[in-house]
Design a protein around this motif. Structure first.
Motif, PDB file in Angstrom:
ATOM      1  N   ASP A  91      36.521  52.437  23.395  1.00 55.82           N
ATOM      2  CA  ASP A  91      37.665  52.304  22.493  1.00 55.82           C
ATOM      3  C   ASP A  91      38.886  51.789  23.243  1.00 55.82           C
ATOM      4  N   ILE A  92      39.489  50.723  22.721  1.00 55.10           N
ATOM      5  CA  ILE A  92      40.742  50.198  23.252  1.00 55.10           C
ATOM      6  C   ILE A  92      41.616  49.779  22.076  1.00 55.10           C
ATOM      7  N   THR A  93      42.904  49.693  22.320  1.00 54.40           N
ATOM      8  CA  THR A  93      43.834  49.234  21.292  1.00 54.40           C
ATOM      9  C   THR A  93      43.860  47.708  21.288  1.00 54.40           C
ATOM     10  N   PRO A  94      44.362  47.101  20.206  1.00 51.44           N
ATOM     11  CA  PRO A  94      44.485  45.634  20.191  1.00 51.44           C
ATOM     12  C   PRO A  94      45.312  45.098  21.363  1.00 51.44           C
ATOM     13  N   ALA A  95      46.375  45.833  21.723  1.00 47.87           N
ATOM     14  CA  ALA A  95      47.196  45.383  22.853  1.00 47.87           C
ATOM     15  C   ALA A  95      46.395  45.433  24.155  1.00 47.87           C
ATOM     16  N   GLU A  96      45.608  46.478  24.326  1.00 48.37           N
ATOM     17  CA  GLU A  96      44.780  46.581  25.528  1.00 48.37           C
ATOM     18  C   GLU A  96      43.734  45.469  25.563  1.00 48.37           C
ATOM     19  N   ARG A  97      43.176  45.157  24.412  1.00 47.76           N
ATOM     20  CA  ARG A  97      42.194  44.066  24.370  1.00 47.76           C
ATOM     21  C   ARG A  97      42.827  42.744  24.792  1.00 47.76           C
ATOM     22  N   ARG A  98      44.008  42.460  24.287  1.00 47.95           N
ATOM     23  CA  ARG A  98      44.674  41.199  24.652  1.00 47.95           C
ATOM     24  C   ARG A  98      44.962  41.155  26.152  1.00 47.95           C
ATOM     25  N   GLU A  99      45.403  42.262  26.701  1.00 42.05           N
ATOM     26  CA  GLU A  99      45.683  42.305  28.139  1.00 42.05           C
ATOM     27  C   GLU A  99      44.412  42.098  28.956  1.00 42.05           C
ATOM     28  N   LEU A 100      43.319  42.766  28.546  1.00 38.94           N
ATOM     29  CA  LEU A 100      42.067  42.637  29.282  1.00 38.94           C
ATOM     30  C   LEU A 100      41.497  41.229  29.161  1.00 38.94           C
ATOM     31  N   GLU A 101      41.625  40.631  27.987  1.00 36.43           N
ATOM     32  CA  GLU A 101      41.117  39.262  27.827  1.00 36.43           C
ATOM     33  C   GLU A 101      41.919  38.279  28.690  1.00 36.43           C
ATOM     34  N   ALA A 102      43.209  38.527  28.836  1.00 40.79           N
ATOM     35  CA  ALA A 102      44.001  37.674  29.724  1.00 40.79           C
ATOM     36  C   ALA A 102      43.532  37.832  31.168  1.00 40.79           C
ATOM     37  N   ARG A 103      43.242  39.067  31.561  1.00 37.40           N
ATOM     38  CA  ARG A 103      42.714  39.315  32.909  1.00 37.40           C
ATOM     39  C   ARG A 103      41.333  38.674  33.075  1.00 37.40           C
ATOM     40  N   LEU A 104      40.536  38.716  31.999  1.00 40.60           N
ATOM     41  CA  LEU A 104      39.213  38.099  32.032  1.00 40.60           C
ATOM     42  C   LEU A 104      39.324  36.600  32.275  1.00 40.60           C
ATOM     43  N   LEU A 105      40.218  35.950  31.553  1.00 39.89           N
ATOM     44  CA  LEU A 105      40.354  34.497  31.690  1.00 39.89           C
ATOM     45  C   LEU A 105      40.880  34.109  33.073  1.00 39.89           C
ATOM     46  N   ARG A 106      41.678  34.993  33.682  1.00 48.58           N
ATOM     47  CA  ARG A 106      42.172  34.722  35.044  1.00 48.58           C
ATOM     48  C   ARG A 106      41.189  35.234  36.106  1.00 48.58           C
ATOM     49  N   ASN A 107      40.258  36.091  35.696  1.00 48.24           N
ATOM     50  CA  ASN A 107      39.331  36.763  36.611  1.00 48.24           C
ATOM     51  C   ASN A 107      40.094  37.472  37.729  1.00 48.24           C
ATOM     52  N   ASP A 108      41.020  38.336  37.311  1.00 47.19           N
ATOM     53  CA  ASP A 108      41.841  39.063  38.283  1.00 47.19           C
ATOM     54  C   ASP A 108      40.989  39.887  39.250  1.00 47.19           C
ATOM     55  N   ALA A 109      39.861  40.407  38.768  1.00 46.05           N
ATOM     56  CA  ALA A 109      39.025  41.268  39.607  1.00 46.05           C
ATOM     57  C   ALA A 109      38.143  40.468  40.559  1.00 46.05           C
ATOM     58  N   GLU A 110      38.180  39.149  40.441  1.00 43.66           N
ATOM     59  CA  GLU A 110      37.376  38.265  41.298  1.00 43.66           C
ATOM     60  C   GLU A 110      35.890  38.633  41.216  1.00 43.66           C
ATOM     61  N   LEU A 111      35.400  38.729  40.001  1.00 45.09           N
ATOM     62  CA  LEU A 111      33.979  39.007  39.788  1.00 45.09           C
ATOM     63  C   LEU A 111      33.166  37.765  40.106  1.00 45.09           C
ATOM     64  N   PRO A 112      31.891  37.927  40.481  1.00 40.24           N
ATOM     65  CA  PRO A 112      31.036  36.768  40.787  1.00 40.24           C
ATOM     66  C   PRO A 112      30.904  35.821  39.607  1.00 40.24           C
ATOM     67  N   ALA A 113      30.646  34.566  39.909  1.00 42.97           N
ATOM     68  CA  ALA A 113      30.567  33.534  38.869  1.00 42.97           C
ATOM     69  C   ALA A 113      29.491  33.863  37.844  1.00 42.97           C
ATOM     70  N   GLU A 114      28.350  34.408  38.290  1.00 36.98           N
ATOM     71  CA  GLU A 114      27.260  34.717  37.350  1.00 36.98           C
ATOM     72  C   GLU A 114      27.678  35.785  36.343  1.00 36.98           C
ATOM     73  N   VAL A 115      28.455  36.765  36.795  1.00 35.86           N
ATOM     74  CA  VAL A 115      28.955  37.806  35.886  1.00 35.86           C
ATOM     75  C   VAL A 115      29.953  37.195  34.906  1.00 35.86           C
ATOM     76  N   MET A 116      30.837  36.364  35.411  1.00 38.66           N
ATOM     77  CA  MET A 116      31.838  35.734  34.551  1.00 38.66           C
ATOM     78  C   MET A 116      31.180  34.848  33.497  1.00 38.66           C
ATOM     79  N   ASP A 117      30.106  34.151  33.850  1.00 46.68           N
ATOM     80  CA  ASP A 117      29.407  33.305  32.876  1.00 46.68           C
ATOM     81  C   ASP A 117      28.936  34.125  31.685  1.00 46.68           C
ATOM     82  N   VAL A 118      28.386  35.310  31.948  1.00 48.55           N
ATOM     83  CA  VAL A 118      27.912  36.176  30.866  1.00 48.55           C
ATOM     84  C   VAL A 118      29.078  36.640  30.000  1.00 48.55           C
ATOM     85  N   LEU A 119      30.164  37.072  30.628  1.00 47.59           N
ATOM     86  CA  LEU A 119      31.300  37.591  29.883  1.00 47.59           C
ATOM     87  C   LEU A 119      31.962  36.502  29.038  1.00 47.59           C
ATOM     88  N   LEU A 120      32.089  35.310  29.598  1.00 47.27           N
ATOM     89  CA  LEU A 120      32.719  34.224  28.850  1.00 47.27           C
ATOM     90  C   LEU A 120      31.840  33.753  27.701  1.00 47.27           C
TER      91      LEU A 120
END
Length: 535
Positions: A395-424
């Motif tokens: 469970d997350i709020t809409p604001a939390e979702r927007r923040e996390l999606e922004a982090r996802l698009l920037r890949n702030d956590a520097e996750l491996p490319a294969e993981v990012m491909d699945v998430l995107l």
């Protein structure tokens, strides 16, 4: 010398037979072959009894002029009171695998994994007596309890306060006097029996309210003033049920023995959903359609206490009182913990054995909120915050979702490319498909999960000795989006995250699990994997 490793009569999953073969090879140094109901091997030397007793999946081992019964066979037999028979030269083989031996069955905490797997993993990893094991997602203490029986030291960490309470209660029972445990349980049971005989309308009929006189004998309604989160609990229990729960809680807290008190509190916790207004079959918060006005509380408690205590009393003395096992409330993303936790923060562990949350975890706080409130482990106003703090929370709020999606698009956590491909891909497909808020949250939640798990793995690496293993048992997930569902291969993706941190994925073994039944069987995960990373 020829050795026969006799299997039990119960059904084995393929992975269990595979682990059995690997254990014999690892502990005994010989390659076994399958025969009718057993494994066989030839050894040029007599196999050490200590190694044979460590085996997990066998009823006995015959060879070298003797018969050896493994410790695990004795533990499982003790769950049904058959330990003495199992100690005979050739005991009866078990017709059903037991996972509730010792104190494993103390509480029906969801998400527990098979305790036999912990012993087998420890054998395959070469853990000797005195080894130090870390479980950063210890739940109700499966790894910690197996550490006791295998002679390992172990520290468990979990953010869920009830899980930590249950885990420590299990461990404390192992070191408590059996005679005193039995005496205290019988005394409490007798007290409740006499109370119900004196005031029979307390438990006679679930559809008839007890008299005011009977409830007054329980201290009602003033007794509710002495429990934490009283206002919240009054919304989720019928008055008659809550009166009996308050009485039980007070009687339990007067126990002088800490082990007996914690045992009884955990048993009370385990029956709360059954006597509440919450639908016990639903993992989320939903009310019953036709609740009883006077649920049986004392009877359920006494019956549960007797059934949970018997395996504890029956268990054989297998384990070392000189080793240390403990669970603490803590965040696996913050390992190593500071010394305020009561455990050395810079201890160098020999292995991690754990079952981390799935990418969208069970709603643990929703399932246990009544226990958390009654036992004073969480304030009712903080339940949502407690839930959102858990790794894998859904469970997350809409604001939390927007923040996390922004982090996802920037890949702030520097996750491996294969993981990012699945998430995107998930994000793209969900945006095309549309749907409810849970589906729209999925990509953000998964990004947060893998970012959190990266922090956890990094912390584990810092407290392990160089070259030590991290054994993870975790399952896959699915996202239902058109035109086809997307499988989230969490074990493989976590292996990639570990590799990105400089670890080697030395093993990946599929572990098929039992089918789940009930309300949520359609979404149940029926296979898990064992992933071993080396630091």
């Amino acid at each position: 010398m020829e050795y026969v490793f006799q299997l039990h009569q119960h059904r084995y999953f393929p992975y269990e037979l595979d682990l059995a073969v690997r254990e014999v090879k690892r502990l005994c140094g010989c390659q076994p072959v399958r025969a009718d109901g057993c494994l066989m091997c030839v050894s040029p030397v007599r196999l050490p009894t200590t190694a044979l007793r460590r085996l997990t999946y066998f009823a006995w081992v015959e060879g070298g002029g003797q018969v050896t019964v493994p410790d695990q066979a004795l533990l499982e037999a003790s769950a049904n009171g058959a330990c003495e028979a199992a100690e005979q030269a050739k005991p009866a083989r078990l017709t059903r695998q037991s996972t509730r031996y010792s104190t494993h069955g103390l509480h029906e905490y969801k998400g527990k994994f098979n305790p036999q797997v912990v012993r087998a993993i420890g054998n395959l990893l070469g853990l000797d007596a005195g080894a130090w094991v870390l479980d950063p997602f210890c739940g109700s203490g499966t790894t910690l309890l197996e550490a006791y029986h295998n002679g390992w030291n172990a520290l468990g960490i979990d953010l869920h306060p009830l899980a930590v309470k249950v885990a420590n209660a299990k461990l404390r029972l192992l070191r408590a006097s059996r005679d005193k445990l039995r005496e205290h349980a019988l005394r409490l049971e007798e007290h409740l029996r006499q109370l119900c005989e004196q005031f029979p309308d307390l438990e006679t009929n679930e559809q008839v309210l007890p008299s005011a006189t009977s409830l007054q004998q329980l201290g009602w309604p003033r007794s509710v003033e002495h429990i934490p989160n009283a206002e919240y609990l009054q919304r989720w229990f019928q008055p008659a049920a809550l009166a009996k729960i308050c009485y039980l809680r007070s009687a339990i807290r007067r126990r002088r023995s800490e082990a007996s008190r914690e045992f009884a509190e955990v048993v009370l916790s385990d029956i709360l959903r059954d006597v509440s207004l919450q639908d016990p079959e639903d993992l989320r918060i939903r009310r019953r359609k036709c609740p009883a006005v006077n649920p049986i509380v004392f009877g359920r408690f006494a019956q549960q206490m007797a059934s949970r205590l018997q395996p504890v009393l029956n268990r054989p003395e297998i384990g070392s009182g000189r080793t240390r096992q403990k669970a603490i409330v803590g965040d696996a993303r913050r390992v190593p913990l500071d010394t305020a936790s009561g455990w050395p923060s810079r201890a160098k562990f020999d292995a991690v054995i754990t079952s981390p949350p799935y990418a969208t975890a069970l709603p643990y706080v929703d399932m246990h909120r009544l226990s958390l409130c009654l036992l004073g482990l969480v304030d009712s106003g903080a339940l949502a915050r407690q839930d959102s703090s858990l790794i894998g929370a859904r469970d997350i709020t809409p604001a939390e979702r927007r923040e996390l999606e922004a982090r996802l698009l920037r890949n702030d956590a520097e996750l491996p490319a294969e993981v990012m491909d699945v998430l995107l891909e998930i994000r793209s497909r969900v945006l095309q498909d549309g749907g409810g808020f849970r589906k729209m949250d999925k990509a953000a939640l998964l990004y947060r999960y893998f970012a959190d798990m990266k922090a956890c793995l990094s912390g584990m690496r810092r407290v392990l000795r160089p070259g030590s293993p991290i054994a993870l048992i975790v399952g896959v997930n699915r996202v239902l989006v058109r035109p086809t569902s997307i499988t989230i291969d969490t074990p493989t993706l976590l292996g990639l995250v570990g590799a990105d941190l400089g670890m080697n994925a030395s093993e990946a073994t599929e572990l098929n699990t039992y089918s789940r039944y009930g309300l949520h069987q359609a979404n149940a995960i029926r296979s898990e994997s064992l992933v071993v990373l080396r630091t």
